[in-house]
Design an enzyme around this catalytic site. Sequence first.
Site, PDB file in Angstrom:
ATOM      1  N   HIS A 231       0.836  -1.222   0.000  1.00 23.85           N
ATOM      2  CA  HIS A 231       0.000   0.000   0.000  1.00 23.85           C
ATOM      3  C   HIS A 231       0.865   1.264   0.000  1.00 23.85           C
ATOM      4  CE1 HIS A 231      -3.412  -2.602   1.313  1.00 23.85           C
ATOM      5  NE2 HIS A 231      -2.442  -3.214   1.969  1.00 23.85           N
TER       6      HIS A 231
ATOM      7  N   SER B 223      15.313  20.386 -17.079  1.00 26.25           N
ATOM      8  CA  SER B 223      14.157  21.232 -17.334  1.00 26.25           C
ATOM      9  C   SER B 223      14.638  22.497 -18.027  1.00 26.25           C
ATOM     10  CB  SER B 223      13.481  21.590 -16.007  1.00 26.25           C
ATOM     11  OG  SER B 223      12.735  22.782 -16.143  1.00 26.25           O
TER      12      SER B 223
ATOM     13  N   LYS C  59      16.591  20.632 -11.932  1.00 21.60           N
ATOM     14  CA  LYS C  59      15.867  19.397 -12.218  1.00 21.60           C
ATOM     15  C   LYS C  59      16.708  18.317 -12.882  1.00 21.60           C
ATOM     16  CE  LYS C  59      12.069  18.608 -11.610  1.00 21.60           C
ATOM     17  NZ  LYS C  59      10.819  19.002 -12.298  1.00 21.60           N
TER      18      LYS C  59
ATOM     19  N   GLU D 108       9.436   7.639 -17.423  1.00 28.88           N
ATOM     20  CA  GLU D 108       8.070   8.141 -17.601  1.00 28.88           C
ATOM     21  C   GLU D 108       7.535   7.741 -18.980  1.00 28.88           C
ATOM     22  OE1 GLU D 108       7.643  12.316 -15.566  1.00 28.88           O
ATOM     23  OE2 GLU D 108       9.678  12.024 -16.264  1.00 28.88           O
TER      24      GLU D 108
END
Length: 454
Positions: free
Chosen positions: A156, A277, A283, A290
């Site tokens: 979980h 970025s 970043k 992704e």
Amino acid sequence: MTILWGGRFAQKFDTAAWDLNSSLPVDQRMAIQDVDGSLAWVNALHKANILLDEEHTSIALGLAAIKEEFSSGQFSFVPSDEDIHTAVERRLTELIGPTAGKLHTGRSRNNQVTTDFRLWMLGAIPALDSALLNFQAALVEQAELAGEALMPGYTHLQRAQPILLAHWWLSHYWPLQRDRTRLKDLIVRVSVLPLGCGALAGTPVPVDRTALAVSLGFAEASPNSLDAVSDRDFAAEFLFCASMIGIHLSKLAEQIILFTSTEFGFFELSDAFSTGSSLMPQKKNPDVFELTRGKSGTLLGLLTGFIVTLKGLPSTYDKDLQEDKAPVFTATDTLLTILPVITGALRTITAKLERMRTAIDSFMMATDLADYLVTKGIPFRETHTIAGNAVRAAGEKKIGLDEMPLEVYQALSPAFEADVYQVFDPMRSVEKRNAIGGTSPQSVKNQIKQIKGE
Ligand code: ARG
């Protein structure tokens, strides 16, 4: 323009309809398979005494020349080429004249297209398998590198029990192993030859279809011509395999994305596989993972779309079936693009072992606390409650389970003794889980041995 099937039509075919009908942009990818299939067919026709020796030689030489043109990138398509099959036949006519017209004797594009497609897939499956194998090798490499390093295990997404990092890496190995077995198993169903089934009813030419199958590397000839020209289960199954691989990769990708975040900080990607970025200079983004996660959705869409195309089609060949190749090609390309990239990303990822180790708190050994009392003869259901009470008490005191005084433990149960503090050693917790499949160092070693076939 001369259309292959133009004989019965008086009027010109609408150009927009032509574009819709043409499958050349997609199926030209099966050029080599189409020529190989034609070569095998012409040999079978010759054996069945349908072609004279010189006709056979002429067609075979013409096809060999066409294959060479495809291999060297010299082949030119013309606007009347409706699909790869008509393109090859048109070129053969240019090269050897009217004898080319004998090639299509007893054959239809209906049995030809699915033969080409199966041949193509028989080549794509091993390519996919080897990309998967490389990816699995990266997982095993990381597992070996991790040694006996510990990390928190989650259910979980809540801290659950300590595990070995190596065990976690290998948990992503086995699903891909099943995917590879699934692909291998699919070969049995792909390796069935439709050629020699004509348009639907079979061929009037007395060809030896078993010998034809063997000559093209198929295991057997399809037993029913109606089924042979309309069966696309193998394509749907391939798309399922690809989707399942996508889902497995996506699951791992999601974990890497999460674990490379500053909040977790369990891994750091190498610069070669991170993106920046355009706005925020600090970043370091996990784009490749992704995209892996994102493309798994696309893969599933390809399966869903195609399997719906198959629903309720009347027997036998319907033009809807022309929709079979694009999703299979796209799925293959997608996986063959993703896999080498994430293989490289995993080979160069750094595991932050200290960070993982310190993320294991004493509460993650609450189960071990309950197990401890079981060794003192108390039933697990009772020990679970006592350990739960200990968790509550420590929580209220804002201290760890390992910091709670013995008197507090003994007030909860007289069975607690001074040795209770041993249970808060996460390595001890891990070592105890030594049955097959557990997270103990021995079990992980056994997994690696099993993987390496030692
Ligand atoms: N381009 C077609 C396909 O991919 C080949 C078969 C066409 N057969 C036909 N009868 N129109 O399915």
